[in-house]
Design a protein around this motif. Structure first.
Motif, PDB file in Angstrom:
ATOM      1  N   GLU A  17       0.609   4.674  -1.736  1.00  0.00           N
ATOM      2  CA  GLU A  17      -0.186   4.687  -0.507  1.00  0.00           C
ATOM      3  C   GLU A  17      -0.472   3.259  -0.035  1.00  0.00           C
ATOM      4  O   GLU A  17      -0.320   2.936   1.143  1.00  0.00           O
ATOM      5  CB  GLU A  17      -1.495   5.426  -0.729  1.00  0.00           C
ATOM      6  N   THR A  18      -0.873   2.387  -0.959  1.00  0.00           N
ATOM      7  CA  THR A  18      -1.167   0.996  -0.612  1.00  0.00           C
ATOM      8  C   THR A  18       0.065   0.285  -0.100  1.00  0.00           C
ATOM      9  O   THR A  18       0.013  -0.459   0.893  1.00  0.00           O
ATOM     10  CB  THR A  18      -1.721   0.252  -1.844  1.00  0.00           C
ATOM     11  N   GLN A  21       0.819   1.462   3.361  1.00  0.00           N
ATOM     12  CA  GLN A  21      -0.162   0.933   4.310  1.00  0.00           C
ATOM     13  C   GLN A  21       0.158  -0.515   4.668  1.00  0.00           C
ATOM     14  O   GLN A  21       0.030  -0.921   5.827  1.00  0.00           O
ATOM     15  CB  GLN A  21      -1.570   1.030   3.728  1.00  0.00           C
ATOM     16  N   ALA A  24       3.035  -0.402   6.998  1.00  0.00           N
ATOM     17  CA  ALA A  24       2.604   0.050   8.320  1.00  0.00           C
ATOM     18  C   ALA A  24       1.923  -1.084   9.082  1.00  0.00           C
ATOM     19  O   ALA A  24       2.154  -1.269  10.279  1.00  0.00           O
ATOM     20  CB  ALA A  24       1.661   1.245   8.186  1.00  0.00           C
ATOM     21  N   LYS A  25       1.082  -1.867   8.387  1.00  0.00           N
ATOM     22  CA  LYS A  25       0.409  -2.988   9.046  1.00  0.00           C
ATOM     23  C   LYS A  25       1.410  -4.052   9.468  1.00  0.00           C
ATOM     24  O   LYS A  25       1.284  -4.659  10.545  1.00  0.00           O
ATOM     25  CB  LYS A  25      -0.648  -3.590   8.111  1.00  0.00           C
ATOM     26  N   ASP A 157       5.710   4.776   8.830  1.00  0.00           N
ATOM     27  CA  ASP A 157       5.046   4.279   7.613  1.00  0.00           C
ATOM     28  C   ASP A 157       3.613   4.803   7.508  1.00  0.00           C
ATOM     29  O   ASP A 157       3.133   5.126   6.420  1.00  0.00           O
ATOM     30  CB  ASP A 157       5.039   2.748   7.613  1.00  0.00           C
ATOM     31  N   ALA A 158       2.923   4.883   8.638  1.00  0.00           N
ATOM     32  CA  ALA A 158       1.550   5.413   8.627  1.00  0.00           C
ATOM     33  C   ALA A 158       1.550   6.880   8.220  1.00  0.00           C
ATOM     34  O   ALA A 158       0.669   7.329   7.474  1.00  0.00           O
ATOM     35  CB  ALA A 158       0.917   5.242  10.008  1.00  0.00           C
ATOM     36  N   ALA A 161       2.128   7.026   4.501  1.00  0.00           N
ATOM     37  CA  ALA A 161       0.908   6.636   3.786  1.00  0.00           C
ATOM     38  C   ALA A 161      -0.102   7.770   3.775  1.00  0.00           C
ATOM     39  O   ALA A 161      -0.791   8.003   2.770  1.00  0.00           O
ATOM     40  CB  ALA A 161       0.306   5.392   4.445  1.00  0.00           C
TER      41      ALA A 161
END
Length: 202
Positions: A17-18, A21, A24-25, A157-158, A161
């Motif tokens: 998940e990290t 994230q 995604a950022k 990606d979001a 996540a």
């Protein structure tokens, strides 16, 4: 001392998940950068188009001015009516208003371009001759966007996540293994050693 050995894959889900994230950022950052580039390109071409429009309106304004002068001369000689002069003046005023608006639009576009780039718009700004070696079909354009568009990548990606975040609480339902250990150390000070038992006091 207690140490956890297995958390039912919760740590694995949290790590994924990290990671997603972060991706995604990063994709969001790339999307913002691409938007800035698109905005700069859009203002660049709008400035070129507006400069061409201004050049056309200036030439047209000169023509309108000559038409006004001719209409006045013809009216003076009786070859034209006053209405002809009024129409010539109206056409001149309309063109002058369009030119004034175009120059105002150019000033606004230039200010936005300078705000985005930190550069003053070149006086002799020109259109690039060529962008692509070949023409793209609609399908090719869609395929390129789906693979490389930062906004689409960020959304994917979001979503991934979010799916990993769903797995994290589910992982807590799986068995968890803990290990613990302890030790105890004591010293008996209630009895004396044998060598002191038979010795009389001095």
């Amino acid at each position: 001392v207690k140490q956890n050995l297995f958390r039912g894959l919760a740590d694995v889900a949290a790590l994924k998940e990290t990671d997603l994230q972060i991706r995604a950022k990063w994709s969001n950052y790339e999307a913002i950068k691409q938007k800035v580039l698109r905005d700069v390109a859009a203002y660049y071409f709008e400035i070129i188009a507006k400069k061409e429009e201004i050049a056309h309106l200036k030439a047209l304004l000169d023509s309108r001015r000559e038409s006004v002068d001719v209409a006045k001369e013809m009216h003076t000689s009786g070859a034209a009516k006053y209405l002809d002069v009024a129409q010539a003046n109206a056409s001149y005023a309309e063109t002058e208003a369009k030119l004034s608006k175009a120059e105002s639009d150019l000033s606004s576009l230039s200010a936005k371009f300078e705000e985005l780039t930190g550069m003053v718009v070149p006086v002799n700004i020109t259109t690039p001759e060529k962008f692509f070696d070949t023409f793209l079909t609609v399908k090719q354009g869609i395929d390129i966007a789906m693979k490389h568009n930062p906004g689409i990548i960020a959304a994917a990606d979001a979503l991934a996540a979010a799916r990993e975040a769903i797995k994290k609480p589910n992982a807590k339902l799986m068995p968890s293994i803990d290990a613990s250990y302890s030790f105890d150390q004591s010293i008996d000070t209630g009895s004396k050693p044998d060598r002191f038992k038979n010795n009389p006091r001095s």
